[in-house]
Write a protein that holds these residues in place. Structure first.
Motif, short mmCIF file in Angstrom:
data_model
loop_
_atom_site.label_atom_id
_atom_site.label_comp_id
_atom_site.label_asym_id
_atom_site.label_seq_id
_atom_site.Cartn_x
_atom_site.Cartn_y
_atom_site.Cartn_z
N GLU A 101 0.82 -1.21 0.00
CA GLU A 101 0.00 0.00 0.00
C GLU A 101 0.86 1.27 0.00
O GLU A 101 0.60 2.21 -0.74
CB GLU A 101 -0.96 0.02 1.19
N ARG A 123 -7.18 3.06 -3.69
CA ARG A 123 -6.96 2.37 -2.40
C ARG A 123 -8.20 1.59 -1.98
O ARG A 123 -8.11 0.43 -1.57
CB ARG A 123 -6.58 3.38 -1.32
N ASP A 124 -9.37 2.21 -2.09
CA ASP A 124 -10.61 1.52 -1.73
C ASP A 124 -10.84 0.28 -2.60
O ASP A 124 -11.23 -0.77 -2.10
CB ASP A 124 -11.81 2.46 -1.85
N ASN A 180 -8.19 -2.39 -1.69
CA ASN A 180 -8.50 -2.97 -0.38
C ASN A 180 -9.63 -3.98 -0.51
O ASN A 180 -9.59 -5.04 0.11
CB ASN A 180 -8.89 -1.88 0.62
N LYS A 181 -10.61 -3.67 -1.34
CA LYS A 181 -11.73 -4.59 -1.55
C LYS A 181 -11.28 -5.84 -2.31
O LYS A 181 -11.69 -6.95 -1.99
CB LYS A 181 -12.85 -3.88 -2.30
N HIS A 186 -6.87 -6.50 -0.34
CA HIS A 186 -6.26 -5.93 0.87
C HIS A 186 -4.77 -5.68 0.65
O HIS A 186 -3.96 -5.84 1.55
CB HIS A 186 -6.48 -6.82 2.09
#
Length: 89
Positions: free
Chosen positions: A23, A44-45, A48-49, A52
């Motif tokens: 990340e 990022r969202d 992450n979904k 991760h």
């Protein structure tokens, strides 16, 4: 600590980049390329979904792999070699 875009780019291009988590590495890459914070947050969202930020994430039913969950055909379309290296993904 504040980091400049040129410092972020230098970190990404250095040998030390292997010590950054996926990340942080992704952030430095997009930050150094002048992405907006809104664009970064969307990416990022999504990642992450999807995984991760796990470069080893594997969906057994679809074959999707990596941080962005590329499908096997996507790797081929981009002439990319499937890799667990977060920097290359």
């Amino acid at each position: 600590m504040t980091i400049t875009k040129s410092e972020a780019k230098a970190h990404v291009e250095s040998d030390a980049s292997k010590y950054f988590d996926a990340e942080a590495l992704a952030f430095m890459m997009v930050y150094s390329q002048n992405w907006s914070m809104t664009d970064w947050k969307c990416l990022r969202d999504l990642w992450n979904k999807e995984s991760h930020f796990n470069p080893l994430a594997h969906n057994k039913s679809s074959g999707a792999y990596g941080i962005a969950q590329f499908m096997p055909q996507t790797w081929k379309n981009y002439k990319a070699v499937k890799t667990s290296d977060a920097k290359l993904q």
